[in-house]
Scaffold this active site. Sequence first.
Site, PDB file in Angstrom:
ATOM      1  N   ASP A  98      55.131 -56.922 -90.428  1.00 48.00           N
ATOM      2  CA  ASP A  98      56.200 -57.913 -90.456  1.00 48.00           C
ATOM      3  C   ASP A  98      57.301 -57.536 -89.458  1.00 48.00           C
ATOM      4  O   ASP A  98      57.963 -56.500 -89.607  1.00 48.00           O
ATOM      5  CB  ASP A  98      56.768 -57.980 -91.876  1.00 48.00           C
ATOM      6  CG  ASP A  98      57.734 -59.124 -92.096  1.00 48.00           C
ATOM      7  OD1 ASP A  98      58.281 -59.645 -91.106  1.00 48.00           O
ATOM      8  OD2 ASP A  98      57.954 -59.490 -93.269  1.00 48.00           O
ATOM      9  N   ASP A 142      54.328 -70.191 -84.842  1.00 46.86           N
ATOM     10  CA  ASP A 142      53.848 -71.283 -85.686  1.00 46.86           C
ATOM     11  C   ASP A 142      54.973 -72.295 -85.876  1.00 46.86           C
ATOM     12  O   ASP A 142      56.068 -71.938 -86.316  1.00 46.86           O
ATOM     13  CB  ASP A 142      53.419 -70.728 -87.045  1.00 46.86           C
ATOM     14  CG  ASP A 142      52.566 -71.713 -87.837  1.00 46.86           C
ATOM     15  OD1 ASP A 142      52.864 -72.922 -87.770  1.00 46.86           O
ATOM     16  OD2 ASP A 142      51.626 -71.284 -88.509  1.00 46.86           O
ATOM     17  N   PHE A 172      45.289 -71.305 -73.679  1.00 42.66           N
ATOM     18  CA  PHE A 172      45.630 -72.315 -74.680  1.00 42.66           C
ATOM     19  C   PHE A 172      46.742 -73.230 -74.181  1.00 42.66           C
ATOM     20  O   PHE A 172      46.725 -74.435 -74.412  1.00 42.66           O
ATOM     21  CB  PHE A 172      46.056 -71.636 -75.986  1.00 42.66           C
ATOM     22  CG  PHE A 172      44.926 -71.008 -76.735  1.00 42.66           C
ATOM     23  CD1 PHE A 172      44.075 -71.766 -77.526  1.00 42.66           C
ATOM     24  CD2 PHE A 172      44.687 -69.644 -76.641  1.00 42.66           C
ATOM     25  CE1 PHE A 172      43.021 -71.186 -78.219  1.00 42.66           C
ATOM     26  CE2 PHE A 172      43.643 -69.055 -77.325  1.00 42.66           C
ATOM     27  CZ  PHE A 172      42.806 -69.829 -78.113  1.00 42.66           C
ATOM     28  N   GLU A 173      47.703 -72.649 -73.484  1.00 39.46           N
ATOM     29  CA  GLU A 173      48.788 -73.462 -72.939  1.00 39.46           C
ATOM     30  C   GLU A 173      48.243 -74.442 -71.904  1.00 39.46           C
ATOM     31  O   GLU A 173      48.644 -75.613 -71.866  1.00 39.46           O
ATOM     32  CB  GLU A 173      49.851 -72.572 -72.312  1.00 39.46           C
ATOM     33  CG  GLU A 173      51.076 -73.323 -71.818  1.00 39.46           C
ATOM     34  CD  GLU A 173      52.130 -72.401 -71.244  1.00 39.46           C
ATOM     35  OE1 GLU A 173      53.122 -72.913 -70.695  1.00 39.46           O
ATOM     36  OE2 GLU A 173      51.968 -71.162 -71.341  1.00 39.46           O
TER      37      GLU A 173
END
Length: 286
Positions: free
Chosen positions: A156, A179, A254-255
Site C-alpha cells: 500500500d 484506477d 495501452f495508451e
Amino acid sequence: MSESLNPQPSLPDAAPEAAAPTEGGGYVPPKWRTEPRFPDGPAPDPAGSHHERRIRSFQPRRSRVTTGQGEALKRLWGTWGLDIDGREVLDLDRLFDGLPVVLEIGFGMGEATAQMAAADPTTGILAADVHTPGQGNLLALAERGGMTNVRVANGDAIILLREMLPPASLAGLRVYFPDPWPKARHHKRRLIQPEFLDLAATRLAPGALLHCATDWEPYAEQMLEVLTAHPGFENTQADGGYAPRPEFRPLTRFEGQGLDKGHVVHDLLFTRTATRTEPNAEPKNR
C-alpha cells in the site's frame, strides 16, 4: 500504473474490505493474504493491513505469474525488492546510492517504468504496486537492461508515504493512469484526493514534480480541481490547465490503443511549493 484504458470491473458499494473473520477475538487474514506464493519474494500482505478500515484506491487481484516473472522474483527480490510493512523508515540514500528518488505509484507491468529508468540513470525510481506479475516483469526488465536505479516496493503506497519515507525526501511523484473508479458511489476510492495530497506534500521536497496522467476525463477534471486548490502545489502551466505529455513519460502500448479509440489523455504537472509547516510530517514508526 493501473491501466484505466482497460479498467477492471468496479467493486460493489460496500466496506473498503470485507471484515475478516475472527478467531477468539483475534484477526484472521483472508487466505490469499497468507499463502506464500514466493517464500523469498513479495509478501502477500506485508503490512498486515494495519487492521485499518481505510478506504483503499486499489483492489489486489490474483493473476498468473509467468515462469520468467517468477524466476525474476526469486532471483532479484532480495536485492531490488522491498515489502511495505510500515516497520521502519527507509534510508533512500543507501537504497539508491545517493540518487534523487522519484516515487511511482502503480506501474502495471513496468514497461514505462523501465524505459524511464533507462533514459535517466541519474534518478532512482521507487516503484510501488501490489500486482505480483508486474513486480516480476519490472525486475526482469531492469535486470535485462542493466538498470540498477529501480527498486520495487510491494504493498500500500499510503503506508509507504505515511510510515516509511522521511519528510521532504522525494524528488518527484508519478501517478500514471490510476484506477478511475468511474461509478459515482466509488469516487471516494480515487487516489488523488485532498487528503492524499496533504500526505504527499510532506514527503516531497520543495520544487519536486508531481505528475499525474489519466485518460478518464471526469477524473482528470477532479485531479485538476484538487491540485489547483491545494496550497502545497503549483501548476507548471501558466494557463492553469493540463500539460502536454512530457518527453520523459513514454507512450505505452495501452495508451496507444486508447488513443486509437479516440481517448484523450491528460497530463497534470505540479511542483511542490516552498517549505511550510506541515502537521504530522514525521513518519509513524511501528
